[in-house]
Design a protein around this motif. Structure first.
Motif, PDB file in Angstrom:
ATOM      1  N   PRO A   1       0.821  -1.216   0.000  1.00  0.00           N
ATOM      2  CA  PRO A   1       0.000   0.000   0.000  1.00  0.00           C
ATOM      3  C   PRO A   1       0.853   1.264   0.000  1.00  0.00           C
ATOM      4  O   PRO A   1       1.851   1.357   0.708  1.00  0.00           O
ATOM      5  CB  PRO A   1      -0.812  -0.134   1.294  1.00  0.00           C
ATOM      6  N   MET A   2       0.461   2.229  -0.820  1.00  0.00           N
ATOM      7  CA  MET A   2       1.163   3.511  -0.969  1.00  0.00           C
ATOM      8  C   MET A   2       2.613   3.326  -1.414  1.00  0.00           C
ATOM      9  O   MET A   2       3.445   4.214  -1.208  1.00  0.00           O
ATOM     10  CB  MET A   2       1.102   4.338   0.321  1.00  0.00           C
TER      11      MET A   2
ATOM     12  N   ILE B   1      -2.303   3.600  -9.213  1.00  0.00           N
ATOM     13  CA  ILE B   1      -1.664   4.889  -9.442  1.00  0.00           C
ATOM     14  C   ILE B   1      -1.992   5.375 -10.843  1.00  0.00           C
ATOM     15  O   ILE B   1      -1.983   4.592 -11.809  1.00  0.00           O
ATOM     16  CB  ILE B   1      -0.135   4.793  -9.221  1.00  0.00           C
ATOM     17  N   GLY B   2      -2.330   6.655 -10.960  1.00  0.00           N
ATOM     18  CA  GLY B   2      -2.687   7.242 -12.239  1.00  0.00           C
ATOM     19  C   GLY B   2      -1.471   7.601 -13.070  1.00  0.00           C
ATOM     20  O   GLY B   2      -0.327   7.581 -12.601  1.00  0.00           O
TER      21      GLY B   2
ATOM     22  N   GLU C   1       0.456  10.567 -11.494  1.00  0.00           N
ATOM     23  CA  GLU C   1       0.599  10.587 -10.041  1.00  0.00           C
ATOM     24  C   GLU C   1       1.974  10.083  -9.603  1.00  0.00           C
ATOM     25  O   GLU C   1       2.612   9.287 -10.289  1.00  0.00           O
ATOM     26  CB  GLU C   1      -0.486   9.725  -9.387  1.00  0.00           C
ATOM     27  N   LYS C   2       2.388  10.556  -8.434  1.00  0.00           N
ATOM     28  CA  LYS C   2       3.617  10.105  -7.797  1.00  0.00           C
ATOM     29  C   LYS C   2       3.273   9.453  -6.460  1.00  0.00           C
ATOM     30  O   LYS C   2       2.144   9.543  -5.982  1.00  0.00           O
ATOM     31  CB  LYS C   2       4.568  11.283  -7.568  1.00  0.00           C
ATOM     32  N   LEU C   3       4.288   8.842  -5.844  1.00  0.00           N
ATOM     33  CA  LEU C   3       4.088   8.167  -4.564  1.00  0.00           C
ATOM     34  C   LEU C   3       4.684   8.959  -3.403  1.00  0.00           C
ATOM     35  O   LEU C   3       5.017   8.394  -2.371  1.00  0.00           O
ATOM     36  CB  LEU C   3       4.710   6.765  -4.612  1.00  0.00           C
ATOM     37  N   ASP C   4       4.804  10.278  -3.578  1.00  0.00           N
ATOM     38  CA  ASP C   4       5.379  11.111  -2.521  1.00  0.00           C
ATOM     39  C   ASP C   4       4.359  12.070  -1.920  1.00  0.00           C
ATOM     40  O   ASP C   4       4.722  13.041  -1.254  1.00  0.00           O
ATOM     41  CB  ASP C   4       6.582  11.888  -3.054  1.00  0.00           C
TER      42      ASP C   4
END
Length: 465
Positions: free
Chosen positions: A40-41, A219-220, A223-226
């Motif tokens: 997740p995330m 995730i699009g 989009e980023k994961l931060d």
């Protein structure tokens, strides 16, 4: 690969040398598979700032035995035999436990690993745990393998409580604009399955609710994961007549997820004498309709529920309350107890005495953001105390367990998430809740460990094709 476990419990009377032996086979849960299979995330990716702090898997979690599976939990009640049953509720906390080493502490609930007899096998692992006459006493109806950390202190003891939370990742979000950080710091709920979070704050005579998409399990393209690319899907402002955050320079107030279809807001200023006054709001999650009002709590001497400030150099939020099963929990001003207030009936208020004076320290280091209480399952976890669903008080050590924290912890299976920071260092931190059930072994008949018995548990876990 399929795992098979066999357990032998030997209780030996120190006076007569009589041995009582119990042999059982177990079922293996999805605990280890979840840890290895969920992300997740993107917590297992290096995707945020240069100051990311990620766990070293080798030595902490690998090899699986004796790390990810390296401890044992003993329960006074049986456990539901379900592969997705990976944590117990607070009415069946472990009465005893042991880790992957020798217990050198004064904790009598904890046994020791026999380092000579425990060893890796060609197709598995053999654990041997031993409890002296003074250790692990009580009724034992079920046994579960757990992590090495989970076997150190269970959910917490007077000897230690930091081992319950193993920090997996501190994702650096320092490059996110301060205003956006504050939105994250004001998170009241995370809907993991739908990639949503809800941020709630009070602004003058209004309440602002933001429904935000954040990449959790998908995730699009842009989009980023931060946490820098979150998208505000709805921005709702509710104009209130009574509810607002009290205070002048410091604004006192908190919003909590009731987990009953509503969010709740509270505001009060701490009072050491007289009666407490608190304004409140109850907001529907479906249509944002709300009711509000003011309570006068006769002879209740409360701390404030929390405070926050988004106008300073660093985003600030301090959480001092908790909502569980229709009740608000707020510590007493003198630190000797906690008040339980019925959200539907202010006259239903009870002071739960601790039996000691709390040190009243946050779960994290002191700083510009602090969290003093959070809910884990149905257990309220605070600095040096816990409150079970039956409102029983458990006194714990009160050590620092969390990274700089502004939000309560939000749980998805094994993982606990929170946002926070202190004086310019901001993070989204993920923890592994360590006292999980890696296996479930209900005894055919409960045994009783007493001060005139030693106990030896031999647990053999093997891999089968």
């Amino acid at each position: 690969m399929r795992l098979k476990g066999t357990m032998v419990v030997e209780l030996t009377d120190v006076n007569t040398s009589e041995v009582e032996t119990v042999t059982e086979e177990n079922m293996v849960t999805n605990a280890v598979n979840n840890i290895l299979g969920l992300n997740p995330m993107g917590i297992f990716y290096k995707a945020t700032g240069e100051y990311d702090d990620a766990i070293m898997w080798n030595g902490n979690l690998f090899p699986i035995c004796p790390n990810m599976i390296g401890g044992i939990l003993l329960f006074s009640k049986t456990l539901e035999e379900n592969a997705d049953n990976i944590y117990t509720l607070s009415d069946n906390l472990p009465v005893a436990y042991a880790s992957n080493n020798v217990n050198s502490t004064a904790n009598t609930a904890r046994g020791s690993l026999n380092l000579t007899e425990s060893k890796a096998l060609e197709n598995g692992y053999k654990f041997v745990w031993e409890f002296t006459p003074s250790q692990g006493n009580g009724t034992i109806a079920a046994v579960a393998l757990t992590s090495a950390k989970g076997g150190e202190n269970g959910y917490g003891s007077l000897v230690g409580d930091a081992s319950t939370f193993l920090q997996i990742k501190a994702a650096d979000i320092g490059d996110v604009p301060k205003a956006n950080q504050m939105v994250l710091f004001e998170t009241a709920e995370v809907d993991f399955e739908n990639n949503l979070l809800y941020s709630i704050t009070a602004e003058d005579s209004s309440v602002r609710i933001r429904k935000i998409r954040i990449p959790i399990f998908n995730i699009g393209l842009n989009e980023k994961l931060d946490d820098s690319t979150y998208t505000v899907l709805e921005d709702k402002v509710l104009t209130t007549q009574t509810f607002h955050f009290l205070g002048d320079y410091t604004l006192y107030g908190e919003f909590m997820d009731g987990k009953d279809g509503y969010w709740y807001g509270f505001s009060n200023e701490g009072n050491s004498s007289g009666s407490a006054t608190m304004v409140w709001i109850k907001i529907s999650k479906t249509d944002y309709s709300f009711t509000e009002g003011e309570w006068t709590l006769s002879n209740a001497k409360l701390m404030d529920v929390g405070n926050r400030d988004g106008s300073t150099t660093y985003p600030e939020r301090v959480v001092k309350c908790c909502v569980r099963n229709g009740y608000l929990y707020v510590p007493a001003y003198n630190k000797k107890g906690i008040y339980r207030i019925n959200l539907s009936n202010q006259a239903d208020i009870t002071l739960i005495e601790f039996g000691f004076t709390s040190k009243w320290k946050p779960l994290c280091d002191a700083g510009s953001c602090e969290v003093y209480m959070t809910l884990v399952g149905d257990l309220i976890v605070a600095g040096d105390f816990q409150i079970t669903a039956a409102d029983e008080v458990i006194h714990t050590q009160g050590s620092v367990r969390l990274n700089d924290a502004a939000t309560p912890l939000f749980q998805y299976k094994h993982f606990l998430f929170g946002w926070g920071g202190s004086y310019g260092s901001e993070f989204r931190t993920t923890y592994l809740l360590t006292p999980y059930l890696a296996s479930i072994n209900n005894l055919s008949s409960a045994v009783i460990k007493t001060v005139d018995k030693t106990m030896k548990i031999t647990y053999t876990l093997t891999e089968e094709a």
